[in-house]
Write an enzyme that holds these catalytic residues in place. Structure first.
Site, PDB file in Angstrom:
ATOM      1  CG  HIS A  17       1.929   2.858   0.344  1.00 36.16           C
ATOM      2  ND1 HIS A  17       1.787   3.640  -0.760  1.00 36.16           N
ATOM      3  CD2 HIS A  17       0.675   2.670   0.808  1.00 36.16           C
ATOM      4  CE1 HIS A  17       0.514   3.938  -0.944  1.00 36.16           C
ATOM      5  NE2 HIS A  17      -0.178   3.348  -0.012  1.00 36.16           N
ATOM      6  CG  ASN A  69      -5.724   0.728  -2.863  1.00 32.61           C
ATOM      7  OD1 ASN A  69      -4.781   0.252  -2.268  1.00 32.61           O
ATOM      8  ND2 ASN A  69      -6.385   1.735  -2.385  1.00 32.61           N
ATOM      9  CG  ASN A  85      -4.604  -2.528   1.446  1.00 38.22           C
ATOM     10  OD1 ASN A  85      -4.087  -2.145   0.424  1.00 38.22           O
ATOM     11  ND2 ASN A  85      -4.565  -1.856   2.580  1.00 38.22           N
ATOM     12  CD  GLU A 124      -1.452   2.378   4.032  1.00 43.16           C
ATOM     13  OE1 GLU A 124      -1.106   1.729   3.037  1.00 43.16           O
ATOM     14  OE2 GLU A 124      -2.505   2.961   4.139  1.00 43.16           O
ATOM     15  CG  ASP A 125      -0.240  -4.158   2.969  1.00 45.99           C
ATOM     16  OD1 ASP A 125      -1.268  -4.813   3.240  1.00 45.99           O
ATOM     17  OD2 ASP A 125       0.491  -4.409   2.008  1.00 45.99           O
ATOM     18  CG  ASN A 171      -1.588   1.657  -3.276  1.00 41.79           C
ATOM     19  OD1 ASN A 171      -1.549   0.760  -2.448  1.00 41.79           O
ATOM     20  ND2 ASN A 171      -2.492   2.605  -3.245  1.00 41.79           N
ATOM     21  CG  ASP A 172      -0.456  -3.919  -2.114  1.00 39.62           C
ATOM     22  OD1 ASP A 172       0.578  -4.156  -1.457  1.00 39.62           O
ATOM     23  OD2 ASP A 172      -1.468  -4.633  -2.055  1.00 39.62           O
ATOM     24  CB  ILE A 225       4.537  -5.025   3.185  1.00 32.80           C
ATOM     25  CG1 ILE A 225       3.320  -5.546   3.966  1.00 32.80           C
ATOM     26  CG2 ILE A 225       5.001  -3.712   3.766  1.00 32.80           C
ATOM     27  CD1 ILE A 225       3.629  -5.827   5.436  1.00 32.80           C
TER      28      ILE A 225
HETATM   29  C1  LIG Z   1      -1.140  -2.978   0.411  1.00 32.90           C
HETATM   30  C2  LIG Z   1      -2.117  -1.952   0.086  1.00 32.90           C
HETATM   31  O1  LIG Z   1      -2.865  -2.024  -0.873  1.00 32.90           O
HETATM   32  N1  LIG Z   1      -2.177  -0.985   0.888  1.00 32.90           N
HETATM   33  C3  LIG Z   1      -3.135   0.028   0.691  1.00 32.90           C
HETATM   34  C4  LIG Z   1      -4.051  -0.006   1.793  1.00 32.90           C
HETATM   35  O2  LIG Z   1      -4.870   1.087   1.755  1.00 32.90           O
HETATM   36  C5  LIG Z   1      -4.285   2.360   1.648  1.00 32.90           C
HETATM   37  C6  LIG Z   1      -5.298   3.426   1.687  1.00 32.90           C
HETATM   38  O3  LIG Z   1      -5.966   3.549   0.484  1.00 32.90           O
HETATM   39  C7  LIG Z   1      -3.495   2.414   0.431  1.00 32.90           C
HETATM   40  O4  LIG Z   1      -2.932   3.681   0.282  1.00 32.90           O
HETATM   41  C8  LIG Z   1      -2.489   1.320   0.567  1.00 32.90           C
HETATM   42  O5  LIG Z   1      -1.669   1.308  -0.496  1.00 32.90           O
END
Ligand SMILES: CC(=O)N[C@H]1CO[C@H](CO)[C@@H](O)[C@@H]1O
Ligand SMILES: *[C@@H]1O[C@H](CO)[C@@H](O)[C@H](O)[C@H]1NC(C)=O
Ligand SMILES: *[C@@H]1O[C@H](CO)[C@@H](O)[C@H](O)[C@H]1NC(C)=O
Length: 355
Positions: free
Chosen positions: A115, A224, A270, A53-54, A168-169, A117
């Site tokens: 999710h 995001n 991201n 993911e990240d 999310n981030d 980081i």
């Molecule tokens: C860190 C970050 O923004 N992670 C995002 C990366 O992409 C996914 C898919 O859209 C997001 O859900 C994550 O939050």
């Protein structure tokens, strides 16, 4: 007469639904296909098969990766195992992937659902990892200290706040200080994210510190990725469904003011910032329809953009990687270290390339 009014209302209603549907197709860029672009020497990383993911690469080449996200409406190839944090040392010739153990009595590893980081290194070189977590569909930020010798994470604290309902981030500006994006709005599981389909743009960005929490930017159509310039003066926010990256000026009192935005023909996810050059590396979804409505026969493509000189009049945007999903599905993040590029995905594999 009554029938006529009813028919007119029905017509208006249907055309509104039709318009909303067309607008949604546009917001998710549903008609875009990609032509392949690939740097030399790319290979898939074997141990990373269920999402990366990240990721964040430290200046010393250690890469932290969150893997195994379970997110409403998004595919998972491993829905029954908890998520984890992985470590790769990119100084190795052929880097292996290590799962970091988690210690600390209060942390429930079985519901770990990591999710976004972010890392923070203090003056004494202690490294903290902040992780957005969704245990049981809730939203928290877990603060860990990285134990380099033991290759483990010591859990220090769980942060919750009513202004952090759907994180999310995050980007850390201190061990307990961060900016975070709330990607959608409703807390009610049945109404969850309907405002996103309707395009109401209620997603927002929060500044968090132990003494003060406030909304610092709002009105996003799915905020995001978020990151910060190496000099700490600018904050970058990816607005996924508006296909924009916004540049905000960060002030000493932690407020943000909008400076400029860039438009793209892809869903920007991201953002990683190269600590040496300040370039932005963005994991993108060329066609978001295929991410939101997964079909293994017609998988989502991947795309990586590099943005140079973002603060100037003419930023340079380069498409560094593009692939139709046969190799890599749904890229979300890309990060560089010493001429190598690591590309992660929402639920699929990870690719490592030489630039
Ligand atoms: C860190 C970050 O923004 N992670 C995002 C990366 O992409 C996914 C898919 O859209 C997001 O859900 C994550 O939050
Ligand atoms: C924060 O600082 C900026 C820039 O100096 C200023 O314009 C703004 O009014 C300040 N806001 C608050 C809430 O203190
Ligand atoms: C994707 O690209 C590969 C290689 O270029 C090609 O063989 C394949 O048919 C393409 N698939 C789709 C669904 O377009």
């Amino acid at each position: 007469m009554g029938k006529l009014v009813a028919l007119v209302l029905l017509g208006v209603g249907l055309s509104l639904v039709g318009e909303m549907f067309l607008a949604f197709r546009e917001r998710v860029n549903a008609s875009r296909e990609v032509e392949p672009v690939e740097p030399e020497n790319c290979h898939l990383i074997e141990e990373l098969e269920t999402g990366s993911e990240d990721m964040e690469i430290l200046p010393n080449g250690l890469a932290f990766i969150s893997s195994g996200l379970k997110y409403p409406g998004i595919k998972s190839f491993n829905p029954n195992s908890p998520g984890k944090i992985l470590l790769m040392d990119l100084n190795e010739e052929d880097p292996t992937v290590l799962e970091l153990g988690i210690t600390g009595s209060k942390f429930d590893v079985s519901s770990f659902n990591p999710h976004g980081i972010s890392t923070f290194t203090d003056e004494d070189n202690a490294m903290y990892l902040l992780v957005v977590n969704h245990p049981d569909a809730k939203s928290t930020v877990e603060l860990f200290k990285f134990q380099e010798e033991e290759k483990s994470l010591l859990h220090l604290k769980t942060i919750r706040h009513k202004l952090l309902p759907n994180l999310n981030d995050i980007v850390a500006v201190g061990p307990e200080h961060f900016y975070g994006t709330n990607d959608h709005y409703f807390l009610d599981p049945y109404l969850q994210s309907w405002e996103m389909y309707l395009g109401l743009a209620w997603s927002y960005v929060v500044y968090y510190s132990p003494s003060e929490v406030r909304v610092v930017a709002e009105g996003f159509d799915f905020a995001n990725g978020i990151n910060i310039s190496p000099d700490g003066k600018y904050v970058y926010i990816a607005e996924l469904l508006a296909h924009k990256i916004h540049v905000y000026e960060k002030h000493a009192n932690w407020t943000l003011t909008p400076l400029k935005s860039l438009d793209f023909n892809t869903l920007v996810d991201n953002i990683s910032v190269d600590p040496e050059t300040g370039d932005l590396w963005v994991g993108c979804h060329p066609n978001g329809m295929k991410i939101f409505f997964y079909d293994s026969e017609n998988p989502p493509a991947s795309e990586v953009l590099r943005i140079q000189n973002i603060l100037t009049e003419e930023p340079k945007v380069t498409q560094v990687y593009a692939e139709n999903g046969t190799v890599l599905q749904g890229s979300t993040v890309a990060s560089v270290y010493k001429g190598k590029l690591l590309i992660g995905t929402v639920f699929h594999k990870a690719l490592y390339c030489e630039l």
